[in-house]
Design a protein around this motif. Sequence first.
Motif, PDB file in Angstrom:
ATOM      1  N   CYS A 207       0.843  -1.200   0.000  1.00  0.00           N
ATOM      2  CA  CYS A 207       0.000   0.000   0.000  1.00  0.00           C
ATOM      3  C   CYS A 207       0.874   1.244   0.000  1.00  0.00           C
ATOM      4  CB  CYS A 207      -0.906  -0.001   1.233  1.00  0.00           C
ATOM      5  SG  CYS A 207      -1.792   1.546   1.500  1.00  0.00           S
ATOM      6  N   ARG A 208       0.592   2.164  -0.945  1.00  0.00           N
ATOM      7  CA  ARG A 208       1.261   3.469  -0.949  1.00  0.00           C
ATOM      8  C   ARG A 208       0.286   4.606  -0.696  1.00  0.00           C
ATOM      9  NH1 ARG A 208       5.334   4.847   0.028  1.00  0.00           N
ATOM     10  NH2 ARG A 208       6.664   5.477  -1.692  1.00  0.00           N
TER      11      ARG A 208
ATOM     12  N   VAL B  58      -1.267   1.703 -10.112  1.00  0.00           N
ATOM     13  CA  VAL B  58      -0.404   0.539  -9.891  1.00  0.00           C
ATOM     14  C   VAL B  58       0.956   0.822 -10.522  1.00  0.00           C
ATOM     15  CG1 VAL B  58      -0.076  -1.918 -10.348  1.00  0.00           C
ATOM     16  CG2 VAL B  58      -2.381  -1.023  -9.923  1.00  0.00           C
ATOM     17  N   ALA B  59       2.038   0.511  -9.791  1.00  0.00           N
ATOM     18  CA  ALA B  59       3.384   0.703 -10.324  1.00  0.00           C
ATOM     19  C   ALA B  59       4.331  -0.303  -9.689  1.00  0.00           C
ATOM     20  CB  ALA B  59       3.870   2.126 -10.058  1.00  0.00           C
TER      21      ALA B  59
ATOM     22  N   VAL C  84      -0.802   1.348  -5.230  1.00  0.00           N
ATOM     23  CA  VAL C  84      -0.039   0.190  -4.761  1.00  0.00           C
ATOM     24  C   VAL C  84       1.222   0.037  -5.602  1.00  0.00           C
ATOM     25  CG1 VAL C  84      -2.181  -0.949  -4.058  1.00  0.00           C
ATOM     26  CG2 VAL C  84      -1.161  -1.521  -6.266  1.00  0.00           C
ATOM     27  N   ASP C  85       2.259  -0.558  -4.990  1.00  0.00           N
ATOM     28  CA  ASP C  85       3.460  -0.887  -5.741  1.00  0.00           C
ATOM     29  C   ASP C  85       4.074  -2.172  -5.179  1.00  0.00           C
ATOM     30  OD1 ASP C  85       4.737  -0.044  -3.422  1.00  0.00           O
ATOM     31  OD2 ASP C  85       5.826   1.620  -4.346  1.00  0.00           O
TER      32      ASP C  85
ATOM     33  N   GLU D 109     -10.535   8.401 -16.657  1.00  0.00           N
ATOM     34  CA  GLU D 109     -11.663   8.287 -15.720  1.00  0.00           C
ATOM     35  C   GLU D 109     -12.208   6.863 -15.717  1.00  0.00           C
ATOM     36  OE1 GLU D 109     -14.532  10.436 -13.138  1.00  0.00           O
ATOM     37  OE2 GLU D 109     -12.521  10.833 -13.897  1.00  0.00           O
ATOM     38  N   GLU D 110     -12.478   6.337 -14.508  1.00  0.00           N
ATOM     39  CA  GLU D 110     -13.039   4.998 -14.296  1.00  0.00           C
ATOM     40  C   GLU D 110     -12.091   3.869 -14.712  1.00  0.00           C
ATOM     41  OE1 GLU D 110     -15.516   4.523 -12.522  1.00  0.00           O
ATOM     42  OE2 GLU D 110     -16.626   6.417 -12.575  1.00  0.00           O
ATOM     43  N   GLN D 111     -10.792   4.173 -14.776  1.00  0.00           N
ATOM     44  CA  GLN D 111      -9.811   3.142 -15.088  1.00  0.00           C
ATOM     45  C   GLN D 111      -8.757   3.053 -13.987  1.00  0.00           C
ATOM     46  OE1 GLN D 111      -8.636   4.556 -19.037  1.00  0.00           O
ATOM     47  NE2 GLN D 111      -9.740   2.840 -19.952  1.00  0.00           N
ATOM     48  N   VAL D 112      -8.154   1.883 -13.861  1.00  0.00           N
ATOM     49  CA  VAL D 112      -7.014   1.671 -12.969  1.00  0.00           C
ATOM     50  C   VAL D 112      -5.772   1.715 -13.842  1.00  0.00           C
ATOM     51  CG1 VAL D 112      -5.864   0.062 -11.406  1.00  0.00           C
ATOM     52  CG2 VAL D 112      -8.357   0.323 -11.320  1.00  0.00           C
ATOM     53  N   LEU D 113      -4.903   2.679 -13.597  1.00  0.00           N
ATOM     54  CA  LEU D 113      -3.754   2.912 -14.464  1.00  0.00           C
ATOM     55  C   LEU D 113      -2.511   2.204 -13.931  1.00  0.00           C
ATOM     56  CD1 LEU D 113      -2.364   4.252 -16.845  1.00  0.00           C
ATOM     57  CD2 LEU D 113      -2.115   6.331 -15.455  1.00  0.00           C
ATOM     58  N   THR D 114      -1.957   1.334 -14.765  1.00  0.00           N
ATOM     59  CA  THR D 114      -0.706   0.649 -14.462  1.00  0.00           C
ATOM     60  C   THR D 114       0.416   1.274 -15.286  1.00  0.00           C
ATOM     61  OG1 THR D 114      -1.833  -1.447 -14.034  1.00  0.00           O
ATOM     62  CG2 THR D 114       0.516  -1.555 -14.527  1.00  0.00           C
ATOM     63  N   PHE D 115       1.497   1.664 -14.613  1.00  0.00           N
ATOM     64  CA  PHE D 115       2.672   2.186 -15.305  1.00  0.00           C
ATOM     65  C   PHE D 115       3.620   1.035 -15.594  1.00  0.00           C
ATOM     66  CE2 PHE D 115       1.134   5.971 -13.099  1.00  0.00           C
ATOM     67  CZ  PHE D 115       1.242   6.937 -14.084  1.00  0.00           C
ATOM     68  N   SER D 116       3.998   0.870 -16.856  1.00  0.00           N
ATOM     69  CA  SER D 116       4.935  -0.196 -17.198  1.00  0.00           C
ATOM     70  C   SER D 116       6.374   0.191 -16.876  1.00  0.00           C
ATOM     71  CB  SER D 116       4.805  -0.575 -18.681  1.00  0.00           C
ATOM     72  OG  SER D 116       5.199   0.492 -19.515  1.00  0.00           O
ATOM     73  N   TYR D 117       6.676   1.496 -16.876  1.00  0.00           N
ATOM     74  CA  TYR D 117       8.019   1.940 -16.498  1.00  0.00           C
ATOM     75  C   TYR D 117       8.213   1.688 -15.002  1.00  0.00           C
ATOM     76  CZ  TYR D 117      12.259   4.776 -16.371  1.00  0.00           C
ATOM     77  OH  TYR D 117      13.551   5.196 -16.226  1.00  0.00           O
ATOM     78  N   PRO D 118       9.362   1.175 -14.570  1.00  0.00           N
ATOM     79  CA  PRO D 118       9.472   0.671 -13.194  1.00  0.00           C
ATOM     80  C   PRO D 118       9.483   1.701 -12.075  1.00  0.00           C
ATOM     81  CG  PRO D 118      11.550   0.418 -14.376  1.00  0.00           C
ATOM     82  CD  PRO D 118      10.530   0.806 -15.389  1.00  0.00           C
TER      83      PRO D 118
END
Length: 355
Positions: free
Chosen positions: A18-19, A79-80, A99-100, A47-56
């Motif tokens: 949890c962040r 998410v990262a 979260v990470d 909007e209404e999406q959960v964004l995942t970053f592919s860059y670490p």
Amino acid sequence: MAGAYVALEGGRVVEARCRAPGTGRGELVFTTAYTGYEESLTDPSYEEQVLTFSYPLIGNYGVREERFESDRVHPTAVVARELTDDVAEWLDEEDVPAVDHLDTRDLVGGIREEGAMKCGIAAGPDATPEDALAELEACPGMSDHENIGAQVSVAEPEVHNADADGADVALVDCGAKGSIVESLVDRDATVHVLPHDATPADIEEVDPDLLFVSNGPGDPANFEATQALVETYAGDVPLAGICLGQQIIARALGGTTEKMDFGHRGVNQPVRDLETNRVVMTTQNHGYTVADTGELDVTQVNVNDDTAEGLESDELDVITRQYHPEANPGPHDTLDFFDDVLDMTGPRRRLVSAD
């Protein structure tokens, strides 16, 4: 450090750190951008999406408000692989769970193989896998957000650069990025930002030289009022659109749209112009695309999958782009789009009454 859980469509639950605490749900998507996290997080198209970053690593140059594209964070959760304290604290202040410390390569690979999927997130000292699964169970599909435009659009008209000598632009706000307004203002336009459900009376009060449909989130089929405006004024006033705007304009002119498997989200999408054969790099953020272009001609295509990236009609004075010419973040290869659309205004046009 408190724990977190990400529940994926299909039942798999991934443990994380949890962040920023809270619960959230939405369509899980990813972006390949390695800079511009502030712009991405404030882009209304998420909007209404959960964004995942592919860059670490996300947050390595801090958080600066002058880079924001709107006045708030739009993804329902973030998410990262690793978030810096600056970004984590910002998301916490915005009440956006984050979260990470999980394998984002695995998540991105799953999205590419299975498509964008529903997910639920629970983060905090008391979070459980069951909490995340409950969020997943309650998660609607993107097409179910029938009034998503109201969540991201201005409630009342706004005017930018009112004393300018250039064109009057009616920008229908379906979730417009601030840099679109800035790009038009930089070219001496007066920009009248109108709600997504603006009426013909609103348009005629502005009497614009150009009707511009913005980017935005969700299924273009849910923007019926905007589509009706395009149908009303096509052929009477020049039309331009970006991203969702291209899709809405195409639907209004006899075309169709469809959902993509995992969309285009990032700053390195190659686009080829069919007339010049020139390839440019573009910034994109969309999960739907134009399947049938109706009355419009395809002028640009995506090099990777041949989807329509540019549509035009000389007869109707229409120019649209699926990508973001204003970038932010991303390359500035296509900023001349704004010059092209403003050139359509030419001698000032007067609107034909909608009656």
